[in-house]
Design a protein around this motif. Structure first.
Motif, PDB file in Angstrom:
ATOM      1  N   LYS A   1    -133.223  84.454  77.988  1.00 25.82           N
ATOM      2  CA  LYS A   1    -133.791  83.635  79.064  1.00 25.82           C
ATOM      3  C   LYS A   1    -132.700  83.125  79.987  1.00 25.82           C
ATOM      4  O   LYS A   1    -131.563  82.899  79.566  1.00 25.82           O
TER       5      LYS A   1
ATOM      6  N   LEU B   1    -115.965  85.473  70.234  1.00 23.36           N
ATOM      7  CA  LEU B   1    -117.285  84.975  69.867  1.00 23.36           C
ATOM      8  C   LEU B   1    -118.308  86.102  69.821  1.00 23.36           C
ATOM      9  O   LEU B   1    -118.578  86.749  70.830  1.00 23.36           O
ATOM     10  N   PRO B   2    -118.882  86.342  68.616  1.00 30.56           N
ATOM     11  CA  PRO B   2    -119.895  87.391  68.541  1.00 30.56           C
ATOM     12  C   PRO B   2    -121.124  86.961  69.330  1.00 30.56           C
ATOM     13  O   PRO B   2    -121.471  85.793  69.344  1.00 30.56           O
ATOM     14  N   GLY B   3    -121.749  87.895  70.007  1.00 34.23           N
ATOM     15  CA  GLY B   3    -123.002  87.571  70.676  1.00 34.23           C
ATOM     16  C   GLY B   3    -122.852  87.090  72.100  1.00 34.23           C
ATOM     17  O   GLY B   3    -123.826  86.960  72.809  1.00 34.23           O
ATOM     18  N   ARG B   4    -121.615  86.818  72.553  1.00 37.93           N
ATOM     19  CA  ARG B   4    -121.410  86.492  73.969  1.00 37.93           C
ATOM     20  C   ARG B   4    -120.697  87.700  74.583  1.00 37.93           C
ATOM     21  O   ARG B   4    -119.470  87.716  74.707  1.00 37.93           O
ATOM     22  N   HIS B   5    -121.489  88.690  74.941  1.00 36.02           N
ATOM     23  CA  HIS B   5    -120.899  89.982  75.305  1.00 36.02           C
ATOM     24  C   HIS B   5    -120.055  89.926  76.563  1.00 36.02           C
ATOM     25  O   HIS B   5    -119.152  90.737  76.743  1.00 36.02           O
TER      26      HIS B   5
ATOM     27  N   ILE C   1    -110.375  81.752  72.889  1.00 35.54           N
ATOM     28  CA  ILE C   1    -111.525  80.848  72.741  1.00 35.54           C
ATOM     29  C   ILE C   1    -112.797  81.614  73.084  1.00 35.54           C
ATOM     30  O   ILE C   1    -113.820  81.486  72.431  1.00 35.54           O
TER      31      ILE C   1
ATOM     32  N   TRP D   1    -117.952  87.758  77.325  1.00 31.71           N
ATOM     33  CA  TRP D   1    -116.601  87.316  76.958  1.00 31.71           C
ATOM     34  C   TRP D   1    -115.966  88.206  75.893  1.00 31.71           C
ATOM     35  O   TRP D   1    -114.750  88.198  75.729  1.00 31.71           O
TER      36      TRP D   1
ATOM     37  N   VAL E   1    -126.720  76.380  78.782  1.00 33.05           N
ATOM     38  CA  VAL E   1    -125.400  76.500  79.417  1.00 33.05           C
ATOM     39  C   VAL E   1    -124.605  75.256  79.007  1.00 33.05           C
ATOM     40  O   VAL E   1    -124.592  74.246  79.695  1.00 33.05           O
ATOM     41  N   SER E   2    -123.962  75.350  77.847  1.00 29.80           N
ATOM     42  CA  SER E   2    -123.402  74.141  77.255  1.00 29.80           C
ATOM     43  C   SER E   2    -121.954  73.885  77.672  1.00 29.80           C
ATOM     44  O   SER E   2    -121.387  72.862  77.287  1.00 29.80           O
ATOM     45  N   TRP E   3    -121.350  74.789  78.422  1.00 28.77           N
ATOM     46  CA  TRP E   3    -120.065  74.506  79.059  1.00 28.77           C
ATOM     47  C   TRP E   3    -120.238  74.771  80.546  1.00 28.77           C
ATOM     48  O   TRP E   3    -120.939  75.712  80.921  1.00 28.77           O
TER      49      TRP E   3
ATOM     50  N   PRO F   1    -129.080  83.431  74.266  1.00 28.01           N
ATOM     51  CA  PRO F   1    -129.238  84.413  73.179  1.00 28.01           C
ATOM     52  C   PRO F   1    -130.655  84.975  73.043  1.00 28.01           C
ATOM     53  O   PRO F   1    -130.853  85.984  72.379  1.00 28.01           O
ATOM     54  N   LEU F   2    -131.640  84.331  73.657  1.00 27.28           N
ATOM     55  CA  LEU F   2    -133.000  84.853  73.583  1.00 27.28           C
ATOM     56  C   LEU F   2    -133.418  85.506  74.890  1.00 27.28           C
ATOM     57  O   LEU F   2    -134.606  85.713  75.150  1.00 27.28           O
TER      58      LEU F   2
ATOM     59  N   PHE G   1    -122.911  82.254  79.419  1.00 30.70           N
ATOM     60  CA  PHE G   1    -124.063  81.604  78.776  1.00 30.70           C
ATOM     61  C   PHE G   1    -125.400  82.102  79.314  1.00 30.70           C
ATOM     62  O   PHE G   1    -126.453  81.687  78.839  1.00 30.70           O
TER      63      PHE G   1
END
Lengths: 383, 230
Positions: A340, A186-190, A182, A192, A47-49, A337-338, A333
């Protein structure tokens, strides 16, 4: 005009010094963060933001909402908003400063922030957001200050200002659209990755921002000689009502697409947010407040009653503050992506730094509103 | 050449010199593209590969999972390819930066601190990164790590030939660009006993077309350069 911030009652100075104390505390914690690194916050590799970027996003909305008073006044000549337009513009200034500060405290290497300008990257949405936000800050400073100076001298605003006012209207829409991009690109952050993100952002902005403006106007009426006028406040309440309905409707659209399609990646974040994670309690609180505010706002009897309106504006603001200023960013977040789940909750230093940033915003707002109130009440005395 | 043509050419030239450094990340597909094939049917010592990488790149050993720095690390097959197929037996496979043909991290970076080289390697400039972590949000593979704290006290057995990082910057696998310069293969490939195969994609076409291959999240259009042979 600026001299007006240096004279005030005891209450005024108590307020100003309390805010300064909060800024001081925030600064101390920021120095600690600067020294130790962002590890002092609750953020993590997954969770980088967190709170900082969430608050940035939320206050871009508050800043953009100035357009909701500027547009009816300048384009439709809605006279009732004449007295609060300046409040909207000054709120935008304070909010944009808060946004920029939240970005700054979120940077791992804040001393390098000029790299954004030294190595301009038009492929990055962040680059455009920087241009949009700074441009909007400039426009509102120019328009707000020029208008108020003209009023101070008993004149109407100069003709050269008109083009800037007209530009500021689409510009306000653009700051929040670009901020939504922003996330929405982003691909992969469904969570958003949705075309409706910018529309959702605008709807939530046009409800939370005017809600805050109503609360501020009511506070101004209580503590200063400046009266924004009942008509303006109840005019704003209609805007809040429509925008809040749109906002909840848009959230419903998201839920439909995710859960009817049943695509797992689209559902995961919603399941986490509302179905049993660290944020579940506050997300449901946000939903509850949204429902309460809608009931109070749609019913004309409660909407046109100052007491109930205060409660509904508080609910709108709190509901969206949680949903957009916190859940939206963190939820994107989780899971990672894995697949978890890493929980996030802001740490104490993080909260104090955020408080410090808000205090700076409130200080700027206090100063600007003090000037506006003095000038406006002077004007009504003269008349 | 008449005067008009000269001015035209000079004008175009001037404009292109102004805009050239501002042009977006590379869009053209690279002709010579590096790739890594991971044969997951052959048993190999994953830990040895990981250790080799950690040692070569001064990767700190931070216990706190929230602050971990990971360039290449083990994950369960079912987590990595959750949307694709079920394996009869649970196995662990290494994951790392995919060095995408169309990298979202490069697209979003506001300072070009992360960029794609002509050979397909997605690189980081640790001295330009401002630590905004937009790239971490953009990476669909969770391949990027941020230095939440100063990493230096956590580095064991440092390699003086590779730079250490400071707090506040993002880092990730660089396909061992520094070793490739010396004509050495990537650090993880050496101890893999032939399970990890590194080279130009064009030269490994046969290997890929003869085996059943997976790439992570191919529907996102990032086109990873890491292939899993199953």
């Amino acid at each position: 005009m600026i001299e007006k911030i240096f004279v005030g009652s005891k209450k005024y100075w108590f307020w100003v010094f309390s805010l300064m104390a909060l800024v001081g505390i925030g600064l101390c914690f920021y120095l600690e963060q600067f020294q130790y690194g962002l590890g002092i916050t609750g953020m993590s590799r997954d969770v980088s933001w967190g709170l900082y970027i969430g608050q940035f996003t939320f206050f871009v909305g508050v800043a953009a909402s100035a357009v909701m008073v500027v547009l009816p006044y300048y384009l439709h000549n809605h006279k009732a908003f004449g007295r609060i337009t300046i409040l909207g513009e000054f709120l935008a200034i304070a909010s944009v400063v808060v946004c920029l500060l939240f970005i700054l405290v979120d940077l791992g290497q804040p001393a390098r922030f000029l790299n954004i300008i030294l190595y301009p990257s038009p492929n990055s949405v962040m680059f455009w957001d920087m241009i949009a936000l700074n441009g909007y800050l400039f426009l509102n400073l120019l328009i707000g200050w020029t208008n108020l100076s003209a009023e101070y001298k008993g004149l109407s605003h100069p003709a050269w200002l008109k083009p800037f006012i007209y530009i500021s209207i689409p510009w306000a829409i653009s700051i929040h659209t670009v901020t939504a991009f922003i996330y929405a690109g982003l691909p992969g952050r469904h969570f958003w990755l949705t075309a409706i993100m910018a529309a959702r952002f605008l709807a939530s902005a046009f409800s939370s921002g005017p809600a805050l403006l109503v609360l501020l106007a009511l506070i101004m009426r209580r503590f200063s000689k400046f009266d924004p006028g009942k008509e303006a406040i109840f005019g704003l309440s209609k805007i809040i009502t429509y925008a809040m309905i749109a906002n909840v409707f848009f959230l419903g659209l998201e839920l439909f697409t995710c859960f009817y399609s049943g695509i797992p990646a689209h559902c995961h974040s919603f399941e986490y947010l509302y179905g049993g994670g660290r944020l579940t309690m506050i997300m449901w609180l946000s939903a509850l407040l949204a429902c309460l505010s809608l009931i109070l706002l749609i019913n004309p009897k409660t909407r046109n009653n100052t007491g109930w309106l205060t409660l509904s504006c508080c609910s709108v603001f709190a509901s969206l503050w949680i949903e957009k200023g916190f859940g939206l960013v963190v939820g994107g977040f989780i899971p990672n992506p894995l697949g978890k789940i890493t929980e996030y909750w802001p740490s104490l230093p993080e909260v104090f730094i955020a408080l410090g940033v808000w205090a700076i915003g409130l200080l700027i707002l206090t100063g600007l509103y003090k000037i506006a109130a003095e000038v406006k009440s002077q004007e009504s005395n003269a008349a | 050449m008449n005067r008009r043509d000269f001015l035209k050419i000079a004008g175009v030239g001037m404009v292109s010199t102004i805009f050239e450094p501002v042009l977006p990340y590379e869009i053209k597909p690279s002709k010579k593209r590096l790739a890594l094939l991971i044969d997951i049917t052959k048993p190999f010592d994953i830990k040895a590969c990981l250790d080799a990488c950690n040692k070569a790149h001064n990767i700190p050993e931070i216990e706190d999972p929230k602050h971990k720095i990971k360039w290449i690390w083990p994950e369960r097959f079912s987590d990595v390819f959750s949307e694709q197929i079920d394996m009869p037996k649970e196995i662990t496979i290494p994951v790392l930066c995919n060095h995408c043909e169309n990298p979202p991290c490069v697209r979003v970076c506001p300072t070009k601190a992360t960029f794609k080289r002509k050979d397909g390697i997605v690189m980081m400039d640790y001295h330009r990164c401002i630590g905004c972590r937009f790239c971490m949000a953009a990476c669909p593979y969770g391949a990027r790590s941020f230095n939440w704290i100063d990493p230096k006290p956590f580095i064991k057995g440092s390699n003086p030939k590779f730079p250490t990082r400071t707090k506040g910057v993002v880092e990730k696998c660089n396909f061992c660009a520094e070793r490739l310069d010396k004509r050495e293969s990537p650090a993880c490939v050496e101890p893999s006993n032939g399970s990890l195969i590194f080279g130009y994609l064009s030269e490994m076409k046969d290997l890929i077309s003869n085996r059943y291959c997976l790439r992570r999240k191919p529907d996102l259009g990032t086109s990873p350069s890491v292939y899993y042979l199953i």
